[in-house]
Design a protein around this motif. Structure first.
Motif, mmCIF file in Angstrom:
data_model
loop_
_atom_site.group_PDB
_atom_site.id
_atom_site.type_symbol
_atom_site.label_atom_id
_atom_site.label_comp_id
_atom_site.label_asym_id
_atom_site.label_seq_id
_atom_site.Cartn_x
_atom_site.Cartn_y
_atom_site.Cartn_z
ATOM 1 N N ASN A 117 0.830 -1.207 0.000
ATOM 2 C CA ASN A 117 0.000 0.000 0.000
ATOM 3 C C ASN A 117 0.866 1.259 0.000
ATOM 4 O OD1 ASN A 117 -2.714 -0.687 -0.002
ATOM 5 N ND2 ASN A 117 -3.145 0.585 1.773
ATOM 6 N N LYS A 125 3.465 2.019 -1.528
ATOM 7 C CA LYS A 125 4.291 2.332 -2.690
ATOM 8 C C LYS A 125 3.683 3.389 -3.597
ATOM 9 C CE LYS A 125 5.041 -2.061 -3.949
ATOM 10 N NZ LYS A 125 5.678 -3.142 -4.703
ATOM 11 N N TYR A 126 2.465 3.791 -3.294
ATOM 12 C CA TYR A 126 1.746 4.663 -4.224
ATOM 13 C C TYR A 126 0.712 5.440 -3.430
ATOM 14 C CZ TYR A 126 0.025 5.696 -8.935
ATOM 15 O OH TYR A 126 -0.312 6.319 -10.111
ATOM 16 N N GLY A 127 0.488 6.693 -3.787
ATOM 17 C CA GLY A 127 -0.498 7.486 -3.069
ATOM 18 C C GLY A 127 -1.866 7.326 -3.696
ATOM 19 N N TYR A 128 -2.870 7.108 -2.857
ATOM 20 C CA TYR A 128 -4.173 6.844 -3.432
ATOM 21 C C TYR A 128 -5.306 7.152 -2.473
ATOM 22 C CZ TYR A 128 -7.951 4.710 -5.913
ATOM 23 O OH TYR A 128 -9.133 4.522 -6.558
ATOM 24 N N GLU A 129 -6.366 7.716 -3.011
ATOM 25 C CA GLU A 129 -7.604 7.866 -2.246
ATOM 26 C C GLU A 129 -8.771 7.948 -3.221
ATOM 27 O OE1 GLU A 129 -7.725 8.918 1.751
ATOM 28 O OE2 GLU A 129 -8.385 10.909 1.133
ATOM 29 N N GLN A 181 1.901 7.521 5.537
ATOM 30 C CA GLN A 181 0.549 8.013 5.320
ATOM 31 C C GLN A 181 -0.341 6.933 4.716
ATOM 32 O OE1 GLN A 181 -0.378 11.270 6.072
ATOM 33 N NE2 GLN A 181 -2.388 10.383 5.713
ATOM 34 N N GLU A 188 -1.695 1.066 6.565
ATOM 35 C CA GLU A 188 -2.865 0.944 7.439
ATOM 36 C C GLU A 188 -2.679 -0.129 8.506
ATOM 37 O OE1 GLU A 188 -5.389 2.932 7.396
ATOM 38 O OE2 GLU A 188 -4.991 3.987 5.532
ATOM 39 N N THR A 189 -1.531 -0.755 8.563
ATOM 40 C CA THR A 189 -1.384 -1.821 9.563
ATOM 41 C C THR A 189 -0.658 -1.277 10.805
ATOM 42 O OG1 THR A 189 0.740 -2.669 8.836
ATOM 43 C CG2 THR A 189 -1.198 -3.535 7.707
ATOM 44 N N LYS A 199 -1.795 15.825 2.835
ATOM 45 C CA LYS A 199 -1.203 14.543 3.223
ATOM 46 C C LYS A 199 -0.642 13.804 2.013
ATOM 47 C CE LYS A 199 -5.555 12.004 3.185
ATOM 48 N NZ LYS A 199 -6.599 11.387 3.955
ATOM 49 N N PHE A 200 -1.075 14.216 0.832
ATOM 50 C CA PHE A 200 -0.550 13.602 -0.385
ATOM 51 C C PHE A 200 0.421 14.536 -1.115
ATOM 52 C CE2 PHE A 200 -4.705 11.058 -0.442
ATOM 53 C CZ PHE A 200 -4.100 9.986 0.201
ATOM 54 N N PRO A 227 -4.532 -4.048 -2.429
ATOM 55 C CA PRO A 227 -3.848 -2.760 -2.383
ATOM 56 C C PRO A 227 -3.963 -2.048 -3.736
ATOM 57 C CG PRO A 227 -2.465 -4.488 -1.461
ATOM 58 C CD PRO A 227 -3.659 -5.162 -2.051
ATOM 59 N N SER A 257 -2.067 -0.344 -5.280
ATOM 60 C CA SER A 257 -0.840 -0.338 -6.082
ATOM 61 C C SER A 257 -0.729 -1.590 -6.959
ATOM 62 C CB SER A 257 0.389 -0.229 -5.165
ATOM 63 O OG SER A 257 0.341 -1.235 -4.169
ATOM 64 N N ARG A 297 -7.835 2.458 -0.533
ATOM 65 C CA ARG A 297 -6.569 2.208 0.158
ATOM 66 C C ARG A 297 -6.816 1.624 1.546
ATOM 67 N NH1 ARG A 297 -3.725 6.203 3.446
ATOM 68 N NH2 ARG A 297 -5.171 7.798 4.107
ATOM 69 N N SER A 312 -5.942 -2.256 2.116
ATOM 70 C CA SER A 312 -4.799 -2.522 2.976
ATOM 71 C C SER A 312 -5.073 -3.845 3.681
ATOM 72 C CB SER A 312 -4.658 -1.429 4.018
ATOM 73 O OG SER A 312 -5.535 -1.697 5.074
ATOM 74 N N LYS A 347 -5.060 -4.196 6.931
ATOM 75 C CA LYS A 347 -5.346 -3.981 8.352
ATOM 76 C C LYS A 347 -6.574 -4.773 8.815
ATOM 77 C CE LYS A 347 -8.460 -0.094 8.682
ATOM 78 N NZ LYS A 347 -8.815 1.137 9.248
#
Ligand SMILES: Cc1cc2nc3c(=O)[nH]c(=O)nc-3n(C[C@H](O)[C@H](O)[C@H](O)COP(=O)(O)OP(=O)(O)OC[C@H]3O[C@@H](n4cnc5c(N)ncnc54)[C@H](O)[C@@H]3O)c2cc1C
Ligand code: SF4
Ligand code: SF4
Lengths: 413, 486
Positions: free
Chosen positions: A28, A30-34, A96, A99-100, A337-338, B148, B150, B346, B350, B352
């Protein structure tokens, strides 16, 4: 296959293995995403991965995996390991995205890995070694004499400063030695706003470069020294224009692990730490600032990683900019944040100047694409890298810190 | 520390440029493992080609020197599929990341292997369905999984990936429309309509040669371009939820609801999978909690359409209840609803939800199984899992047409503890063994599952498979060891 901690010699790293081992290798980071009804953001955010490509360099996954490989005795130390570790700008974009449960520990883990690297016979960037060899006596990473730390301070201001004050303006090394105009603009602003502050000759480097590059032992005396300043000068707060100092004083000095280093250096208590933009926002909200002029320009704001992702201060500088008459604020695609790092942090500007400037060049291009005439930020270190890239790339953009924009056009109501 | 041999390294550098090849262990180490129990194995080189020609030249070199090549995008397959069993070259395809075409009239896109779900969804959302300039609606979508963001779209599709439109449209390999592939011996071939023109809209009516590269886990060639169908985003969506006291009851409901082909997806998760994170190690569910929770996503072009689907769904629930099927009302929390309608995500993507604080390990017996086998296998799997100290965090998802669907059990485990790793591995292999006679087939199978499959496969099938593999890859360089046949 199990992940047994075999290499017990890496003591600092082994201490945080419980957290390191929480990484699932999901990528997760390795890349910015939303994605959502109102947002649909997708972009590469990892400075290091953008440049060096392989998964070893992309986001935290590569480095967590490296930490494990070392702790499991599956690989040994090498110059390449050092390169992977020291080309990360500690921008926090990977953190950022994660999520773990390893999330809060990611940056701390990078610094711990670097700490371990110093003990090995591997190629720590020469320039980092060079400033590290003198910082213990000069108290700055620029190899400048300590006695010249306050050379930026106009003599009339110097003469008028109180011995004791509510705030200590902590200029930081970059503003003190390399971006003196920012330090001067800040004191001029504080004076105009009638803030009760002083500047102290025995300010030492906040230790940000030391902590970010994993030099824990050397950092100790800096933290101890600076922590004592508020009491010495009767101050209840530090105020700084430098995002690196803000993060270090405000988090490393005051918070428990993993956000801060209280576990190593104890906790600074009873002292507030403000970024200049915090004070400006507060005074604007209270109606204590009057604008005496305007700033009729289209401006884009670059989030310093130390203020943004590290400390989650995103809106304060924007609120200040939005209050400036005439100023039109436009956002780069990668913001808040990105945001995309300027390329200077984590010791990278010192260690790998060309790569650092190349990164800043990418950010400058992004700023140009907004149609802005001027890029602003809230950190002398970002300022330096972006201004250098503007020059190098012959960009039409201008660079000014928020303080430089505000200072000429305000007075205390 | 460097690995491999200097001459090969120099050859690879010549092909892709020195920046895009490494034989340093520090660079190789992230490619040695994934989240599963797969034993870490060190490759000798990693290369990042940027063009089809570079892919061809690397494969020619590898074929000539008999060096294994492992296609790799992001390594999130949950099957150890990119772990280099016999060392060799990791071909990291992330630099081939162009979206080459989005055709908003014929509704397909052409992508390279490095295009992530994140980048693809952003591009599709920004493109509007239209005909000769007249726009019909806002944005396109593809079948987004809960992985993920990505992860590669291409790698997912060619390995029978599962996305959020699977109930309506089938699995993602059914949404592929054309492909370009580099054979292990270096030749390039186009398959489907793109073999005849620059239109990548369909494999049909030609012989389905895409099957030579679909579901083969990167063992027959490198897919360098993929055409996929894309679909207009429907503006109206809702998530309807119902729970049941048993696997039998939830399956009855799901099959009846699917009968009408009115939903985008219908999925059920066992109590243990509904917990965030999954309960690890196993502990029993509260006696009064339902065994299964189900959601179905409905979509439409108008409120009326949505209302009609909702009405039909209520009828299905009422009919099942009337028959004595024990269905229990429950409401999804808003966050969970978002997780189903705002994909890819994301947060959802993830890990989580699965593995908080339990030592980084995740694997699954991920399978396609006839719907009627679900309740039978659930009871068997549950017994196996509990015996191994694991939670039966099971999912059923129906694929288009009520013929078959996903049966899988998401399994966190503690990688720091050899006993935990062993228990997880043993439980999952046992589940696969138990499922095969019921028609269940593992997807993206780790080597251990592949061996189970091969042990019971039709001899003629294995013969044909081996023959195809030998024909395409005479030196067995492509991801060797993964099919268990060479
Ligand atoms: C938390 C989690 C949830 C997941 N949920 C889903 C889901 O909902 N649906 C789903 O489908 N998957 C899911 N997955 C699995 C996985 O993320 C996807 O299948 C994903 O698309 C794989 O992409 P990747 O880039 O990681 O591929 P990789 O793991 O790099 O590759 C997968 C396989 O394809 C081969 N390959 C890669 N590129 C090529 C190429 N160009 N030519 C030939 N062979 C190639 C590789 O050798 C390997 O065998 C999930 C994974 C995780 C971790
Ligand atoms: S901190 Fe920034 S540069 Fe370093 S790995 Fe994370 S995203 Fe990349
Ligand atoms: S650091 Fe976090 S986001 Fe990155 S691979 Fe590990 S668990 Fe995933």
């Amino acid at each position: 296959m199990s992940h047994l901690l075999k290499n017990k010699e890496l003591k600092e790293l082994a201490k945080i293995y419980d957290w390191v081992s929480m990484c699932t290798h999901c990528g997760n980071c390795k890349y910015g995403y939303e994605y959502g009804p109102t947002s649909n953001f997708a972009a590469m955010l990892c400075v290091q991965g953008d440049k060096f490509n392989f998964d070893s360099y992309r986001g935290s996954r590569g480095k967590v995996s490296l930490a494990r490989s070392l702790l499991h005795n599956r690989i040994g130390w090498s110059d390449k390991v050092a390169h992977v570790l020291f080309t990360c700008t500690s921008c926090g974009a990977c953190q950022q995205m994660c999520e773990t449960d390893i999330k809060p520990w990611i940056l701390r883990m990078f610094e711990t890995l670097r700490y371990e690297a110093w003990k090995q016979n591997v190629a720590i960037p020469e320039n980092i070694k060079a400033w590290s060899s003198t910082i213990g006596t000069l108290y700055n990473p620029y190899k400048e004499p300590h006695e010249k730390r306050l050379d930026w301070l106009p003599s009339d201001v110097k003469a008028s400063l109180p011995k004791k004050a509510e705030y200590i303006y902590f200029a930081g090394c970059t503003a003190s030695y390399r971006r003196k105009q920012l330090a001067r603009a800040t004191v001029s602003l504080l004076k105009k706003l009638k803030v009760d502050f002083t500047v102290v000759a025995d300010e030492w480097c906040c230790a940000s470069p030391l902590l970010r590059t994993g030099q824990y032992d050397l950092a100790a005396k800096f933290v101890e020294h600076n922590k004592a300043l508020p009491e010495k000068y009767g101050a209840s707060a530090f105020i700084t224009t430098c995002s690196g100092c803000y993060r270090t004083l405000g988090r490393d000095y005051t918070m428990d692990a993993p956000e801060g280093y209280a576990d190593k250096y104890g906790k600074m208590t009873g002292v507030k730490v403000l970024h200049t933009t915090h004070l400006l926002e507060e005074m604007l909200n209270k109606g204590e600032i009057e604008f005496t002029g305007s700033f009729n320009k289209k401006v884009t704001y670059h989030d310093p990683c130390h203020l943004g992702r590290h400390a989650e201060v995103y809106e304060t500088p924007r609120n200040v900019l939005k209050a400036v008459p005439g100023l039109q604020l436009v956002e780069m695609y990668r913001n808040r944040k990105f945001s995309f790092c300027c390329g200077a942090g984590g010791g990278v500007r010192g260690g790998f100047a060309d790569y650092s400037l190349e990164t800043a060049g990418k950010r400058v291009k992004e700023a140009e694409a907004t149609g802005a005439e001027l890029v602003t930020s809230a950190c002398p270190f970002c300022y330096t890298n972006l201004a250098d890239a503007i020059e190098l790339n012959k960009s039409p953009l201008k660079m000014e810190d928020i303080v430089e924009i505000i200072e000429p056009i305000v007075k205390r109501k | 520390m460097a690995r491999g041999n200097k001459e090969i390294l120099a050859n690879l550098e010549q092909i892709v440029g020195p920046e895009y090849v490494s034989n340093e262990e520090a660079d190789l180490q992230p490619y040695t493992w994934d989240m599963t129990w797969a034993e870490p194995r060190m490759p000798d080189y990693v290369v990042m080609p940027k063009t089809v020609t570079e892919v061809q030249r690397v494969l020619r070199l590898a074929n000539h020197r008999k060096i294994p090549v492992i296609p790799y995008c992001n390594g999130t397959n949950i099957g150890g599929l990119c772990v280099p069993e016999e060392g060799g070259i990791i071909m990291d395809l992330k630099k081939m990341d162009r979206i080459l075409k989005i055709d908003p009239e014929t509704c397909y896109a052409v992508i390279e292997p490095g295009v992530s779900h994140a980048a693809f969804s952003a591009a599709l959302k920004a493109t509007n369905p239209q005909w000769k300039g007249e726009e019909f609606s806002k944005g396109f979508e593809f079948g987004w999984g809960v992985h993920p963001p990505s992860a590669s779209v291409l790698a997912m599709a060619i390995n029978h990936g599962i996305g959020h439109l699977n109930g309506r449209l089938g699995i993602n390999s059914q949404l592929m429309s054309s492909m370009e592939v580099v054979l292990p011996t270096g030749e390039v071939a186009k398959i489907g309509s793109c073999a005849y023109s620059d239109s990548w809209h369909s494999f049909l009516p030609l012989p389905r040669m895409d099957g030579l590269f679909t579901g083969w886990l990167g063992t027959t060639g490198i897919v360098t371009k993929l055409g996929v169908w894309i679909f207009p985003i429907r503006p109206y969506k809702d998530v309807l939820t119902i729970a049941a006291a048993s696997a039998e009851d939830i399956t009855k409901y799901m099959v009846r609801w699917r009968h009408y082909s009115l939903c985008d997806e219908v999925t059920a998760v066992s109590w243990w999978l509904a917990q965030i994170p999954i309960v690890f190690p196993y502990s029993p569910k509260p006696a009064d909690a339902p065994e299964f929770f189900s959601y179905t996503v409905i979509s439409g072009w108008s409120q009326e359409e949505l209302d009609y689907k909702r009405k039909m769904w209520k009828e299905v629930v009422a009919k099942e209840r009337a028959k004595g099927t024990k269905l229990i009302d429950f409401e999804y929390p808003p966050e969970a609803k978002k997780g189903r309608t705002e994909l890819p995500s994301r947060i959802v993507g993830s890990t989580k939800n699965y593995s908080k604080s339990c030592g980084g390990g995740i694997a699954w017996p991920g399978t396609f199984a006839p719907c009627k086998s679900w309740p039978i296998l659930y009871e068997k799997w549950k017994e196996i899992y509990i015996r191994h100290g694991l939670s039966p965090a099971t999912r059923f998802t129906d694929y288009q047409g009520a013929h078959y669907g996903m049966l899988r059990c998401m399994t966190p485990f503690n990688k720091r503890d050899p006993a935990s790793v062993q228990a997880a591995r043993d439980a999952m292999v046992e589940c696969v063994r138990a499922g095969l006679p019921e028609g269940m087939l593992p997807y993206k199978p780790p080597v251990e599952y592949q061996n189970e499959l091969n042990a019971v496969a039709d001899a003629g099938y294995l013969y044909l498979m081996t023959k195809i593999k030998d024909m395409l890859d005479p030196n067995n360089i492509m991801n060797p060891g993964k099919l268990g046949i060479r």
